[in-house]
Design a protein around this motif. Structure first.
Motif, mmCIF file in Angstrom:
data_model
loop_
_atom_site.group_PDB
_atom_site.id
_atom_site.type_symbol
_atom_site.label_atom_id
_atom_site.label_comp_id
_atom_site.label_asym_id
_atom_site.label_seq_id
_atom_site.Cartn_x
_atom_site.Cartn_y
_atom_site.Cartn_z
ATOM 1 N N GLN A 334 39.356 32.000 3.111
ATOM 2 C CA GLN A 334 38.573 30.978 2.849
ATOM 3 C C GLN A 334 37.800 31.692 1.477
ATOM 4 O O GLN A 334 37.446 30.835 0.549
ATOM 5 N N GLN A 335 37.619 32.924 1.325
ATOM 6 C CA GLN A 335 36.982 33.499 0.123
ATOM 7 C C GLN A 335 37.822 33.332 -0.933
ATOM 8 O O GLN A 335 37.449 33.279 -1.964
ATOM 9 N N LEU A 336 39.262 33.553 -0.661
ATOM 10 C CA LEU A 336 40.213 33.382 -1.740
ATOM 11 C C LEU A 336 40.239 32.066 -2.290
ATOM 12 O O LEU A 336 40.473 31.817 -3.417
ATOM 13 N N GLU A 337 40.025 31.157 -1.325
ATOM 14 C CA GLU A 337 39.929 29.595 -1.859
ATOM 15 C C GLU A 337 38.776 29.477 -2.659
ATOM 16 O O GLU A 337 38.766 28.704 -3.588
ATOM 17 N N TYR A 338 37.309 30.095 -2.324
ATOM 18 C CA TYR A 338 36.472 30.095 -3.311
ATOM 19 C C TYR A 338 36.689 30.560 -4.692
ATOM 20 O O TYR A 338 36.051 30.130 -5.534
ATOM 21 N N PHE A 339 37.343 31.554 -4.508
ATOM 22 C CA PHE A 339 37.663 32.401 -5.738
ATOM 23 C C PHE A 339 38.604 31.478 -6.788
ATOM 24 O O PHE A 339 38.406 31.487 -7.873
ATOM 25 N N LYS A 340 39.516 30.609 -6.141
ATOM 26 C CA LYS A 340 40.151 29.716 -6.836
ATOM 27 C C LYS A 340 39.276 28.549 -7.431
ATOM 28 O O LYS A 340 39.222 28.222 -8.608
ATOM 29 N N GLU A 341 38.221 28.269 -6.632
ATOM 30 C CA GLU A 341 37.213 27.206 -7.222
ATOM 31 C C GLU A 341 36.461 27.863 -8.451
ATOM 32 O O GLU A 341 36.207 27.194 -9.495
ATOM 33 N N TYR A 342 36.134 29.140 -8.267
ATOM 34 C CA TYR A 342 35.507 29.874 -9.213
ATOM 35 C C TYR A 342 36.195 29.930 -10.443
ATOM 36 O O TYR A 342 35.683 29.470 -11.596
ATOM 37 N N GLN A 343 37.693 29.998 -10.346
ATOM 38 C CA GLN A 343 38.314 30.130 -11.671
ATOM 39 C C GLN A 343 38.658 28.626 -12.374
ATOM 40 O O GLN A 343 38.317 28.690 -13.598
ATOM 41 N N SER A 344 38.406 27.647 -11.779
ATOM 42 C CA SER A 344 38.339 26.313 -12.257
ATOM 43 C C SER A 344 37.154 26.151 -12.955
ATOM 44 O O SER A 344 36.736 25.494 -13.844
ATOM 45 N N LYS A 345 36.032 26.576 -12.318
ATOM 46 C CA LYS A 345 34.554 26.321 -12.843
ATOM 47 C C LYS A 345 34.526 27.155 -14.227
ATOM 48 O O LYS A 345 33.946 26.863 -15.545
ATOM 49 N N LEU A 346 34.985 28.396 -14.172
ATOM 50 C CA LEU A 346 35.132 29.339 -15.398
ATOM 51 C C LEU A 346 36.127 28.590 -16.696
ATOM 52 O O LEU A 346 35.612 28.720 -17.539
ATOM 53 N N VAL A 347 37.012 27.939 -16.159
ATOM 54 C CA VAL A 347 37.871 27.304 -17.118
ATOM 55 C C VAL A 347 37.062 26.304 -17.949
ATOM 56 O O VAL A 347 37.085 26.123 -19.226
ATOM 57 N N ARG A 348 36.341 25.466 -17.092
ATOM 58 C CA ARG A 348 35.533 24.394 -17.786
ATOM 59 C C ARG A 348 34.592 24.843 -18.350
ATOM 60 O O ARG A 348 34.049 24.206 -19.354
ATOM 61 N N LEU A 349 33.699 26.157 -18.061
ATOM 62 C CA LEU A 349 32.970 26.673 -18.843
ATOM 63 C C LEU A 349 33.325 27.388 -20.294
ATOM 64 O O LEU A 349 32.730 27.024 -21.399
ATOM 65 N N VAL A 350 34.459 28.092 -20.433
ATOM 66 C CA VAL A 350 34.678 28.733 -21.524
ATOM 67 C C VAL A 350 36.071 28.469 -21.908
ATOM 68 O O VAL A 350 36.658 28.986 -23.246
ATOM 69 N N GLY A 351 36.897 27.557 -21.310
ATOM 70 C CA GLY A 351 38.335 27.407 -21.576
ATOM 71 C C GLY A 351 39.433 28.380 -21.115
ATOM 72 O O GLY A 351 38.727 29.471 -20.572
ATOM 73 N N ARG A 352 40.536 27.708 -20.930
ATOM 74 C CA ARG A 352 41.401 28.585 -20.081
ATOM 75 C C ARG A 352 41.830 30.043 -20.826
ATOM 76 O O ARG A 352 41.872 30.801 -20.011
ATOM 77 N N ARG A 353 42.095 30.280 -22.175
ATOM 78 C CA ARG A 353 41.996 31.572 -22.422
ATOM 79 C C ARG A 353 41.117 32.359 -22.317
ATOM 80 O O ARG A 353 41.572 33.466 -21.842
ATOM 81 N N LYS A 354 40.061 32.135 -22.656
ATOM 82 C CA LYS A 354 38.824 33.183 -22.281
ATOM 83 C C LYS A 354 38.513 33.212 -20.895
ATOM 84 O O LYS A 354 38.253 34.427 -20.395
#
Length: 555
Positions: A334-354
């Motif tokens: 489940q922690q790994l699933e939360y990390f995936k969620e974190y990645q999605s949030k990060l993309v929305r914040l700074v864009g996929r490349r960054k």
């Protein structure tokens, strides 16, 4: 499909109510307890025991996950409807618990709570004692809304429901070395019953006159208990069911005594053990077909957690055929699933490349294993029968390897994995398994070393398999062992107990509590803060020793 149990409860409750009223109705319903009756209080707490996300609530009105640990209504919801309520008393911590909404009662229950306050504190839930304090606060609010006289009428005329005890056993007693070592099941039942008795006495003193308390269900038939303690069998765990029945006998005796002590008190035990057992033993008689696992794809610890999560795999299409909704912490998966969620949030914040740059450049630290041994293997006799220490270590390291590969596939390239600490030197272990000695327990340290050797081998293999990964073991075994065996060399004074007065007595807990007695004035001289975790001063020493390993990952 809950009709069998809920209808049975309604009949008993009507007996409490009708006996003194022409109408089988009450002005309000007041509820205390655990996840079986929590309607959303945990939504407002910092705890992992929450149910405010799908698939919870998928069959509730408007498909809303309210915080109920169910796909739809709880038995208490159905009971409220049967008693004439068109809406449900709100969770006391919710914004809805205000104004006229409080006239029909309030729900103070908190998932992972129990009779024993220590059970709730382990999971950051609301202890029963605090639920009672909230109730007193509720009384004051009620008086302000309708006046003291009418408030008194609501208080004395209300139906009070108390449902607790399951978490005390499943989430505390059976996995807590302190409790399991120093209390027999019978003694622990006595402890809980004493707390229940005092709780009812105080509730009566606050004006309660109609109280229904649920028995403990057949705990050995809960999917999580079968998986963890069933020794590979699919049947209910008899010894755990016997513990539940023993508790229930004491509960019945205490309720009878309270009824005699207070002639104006209508109190009854709502027996959920037998109807629950009948459902599990013969599910088809009530139209069910699955009683071994939960609808939410839980019940097997190898691939799922005890509770549902937002992305639970295998959630059944039709929950009405299942006796259980879930299996009843956050797992590594489940922690790994939360990390995936974190990645999605990060993309929305700074864009996929960054975001990719951040993901690949980040330092990942993985620290796990202690809980598997201290809070599971060493106190789970069935697990020890199935696995030797070597085999259990292999199992954990294999799961660790899968996790690290999953992390790599998500972009992680710099990973530090902590070793196990010298488990035999933890104050909790010395106190429980040291046979009165104050030195480290050698066999537990040997177990930690066995695990660490296997972990080192696996990390080396992963580094060869994935040339782009920088991965290293953060060895915390040796620095902690050195601190414990020669504390004065690093300026410490105490290494056998925690600053928070834990580890020295059976009367203390493994972790600190809000009202821990005797907490030391200067934690810098203590190696341990509580019975398991190092103090800040010790963590500084450990961090310094890990610096070189960290440098290799970021250079």
């Amino acid at each position: 499909m809950q009709m069998g149990t809920s209808y049975y409860l309604v009949l008993i409750l009507l007996g409490i109510i009708v006996a003194g009223n022409a109408q089988p109705l009450v002005p309000a319903i007041i509820t205390f307890g655990d996840s079986s009756v929590d309607v959303g209080n945990n939504d407002y707490l910092h705890t992992i025991f929450k149910a405010n996300f799908p698939p919870y609530g998928r069959d509730f009105k408007n498909r809303v996950a309210t915080g109920r640990f169910c796909n739809g209504k709880l038995a208490t919801d159905i009971t409220a409807e049967s008693l004439g309520f068109t809406t449900y008393p709100p969770a006391y911590l919710s914004p809805q618990a205000s104004g006229k909404n409080l006239l029909i009662g309030a729900n103070f229950a908190s998932a992972a709570s129990g009779y024993f306050d220590g059970t709730a504190l382990l999971s950051h839930a609301i202890p029963l004692s605090q639920q009672l304090e909230y109730y007193k606060e509720y009384q004051s609010k009620l008086a302000k809304i309708v006046g003291s006289s009418k408030a008194h009428g609501i208080i004395t005329g209300s139906l009070y429901l108390v449902s607790a005890g399951s978490s005390d056993y499943i989430q505390n007693y059976y996995i807590n070395p302190y409790l399991y070592k120093f209390y027999s099941p019978d003694e622990f039942a006595n402890l809980l019953i004493g707390i229940f008795h005092d709780f009812v006495q105080e509730l009566y003193g606050c004006g309660a006159r109609r109280i229904g308390v649920t028995s403990v269900p057949p705990l050995g038939c809960v999917p999580a208990a079968i998986t963890l303690f069933g020794h590979g069998s699919n049947g209910c765990v008899t010894r755990i069911n016997e513990d539940a029945k023993n508790f229930n006998r004491k509960l019945n005796h205490t309720v009878n005594s309270l009824g005699k002590q207070h002639p104006d008190l209508k109190i009854a035990v709502l027996d959920i053990y037998q109807p629950f057992y009948d459902l599990v033993a013969n599910p088809t008689s009530q139209g069910f077909f699955e009683a071994r696992k939960g609808c939410c794809g839980t019940g097997t610890v190898e691939t799922t957690s005890l509770l549902c999560n937002p992305k639970s795999v295998g959630t059944c299409a039709n929950a009405t055929g299942y006796v259980f909704w879930d299996s009843h912490a956050i797992s590594l998966s489940q922690q790994l699933e939360y990390f995936k969620e974190y990645q999605s949030k990060l993309v929305r914040l700074v864009g996929r490349r960054k975001a990719n740059d951040i993901i690949q450049g980040a330092l990942y630290i993985v620290g796990t294993g202690t809980g598997d041994f201290v809070q599971n293997y060493y106190i789970n006799s069935d697990l020890r029968k199935l696995y030797s220490v070597d085999a259990f270590s292999e199992l954990l390291v294999e799961e660790s390897s899968k996790f690290l590969k999953g992390l790599y596939s998500l972009g992680a390239r710099r990973i530090g994995v902590t070793s196990l600490s010298p488990l035999g030197c933890l104050p909790a272990i010395i106190r429980v398994f040291g046979h009165g000695r104050k030195t480290c327990v050698t066999r537990f340290n040997e177990d930690a070393l066995t695990f660490n050797r296997k972990l080192n081998h696996t990390v080396l293999a992963l580094s060869k398999q994935y040339p782009k990964i920088k991965i290293a073991i953060f060895d915390i075994y040796q620095p902690i062992y050195d601190l414990v065996t020669a504390p004065s060399k690093q300026g410490f004074v105490e290494a056998r107990r925690g600053c928070c007065m834990t580890g020295a007595s059976v009367k203390t807990s493994v972790l600190c509590k809000p009202k821990s007695v005797g907490t030391c004035s200067n934690a810098t001289s203590y190696v341990f803060w509580d019975s398991v975790h190092p103090s800040e001063a010790a963590n500084k020493v450990i961090a310094d020793s890990l610096l070189m390993a960290g440098v290799s990952l970021i250079s």
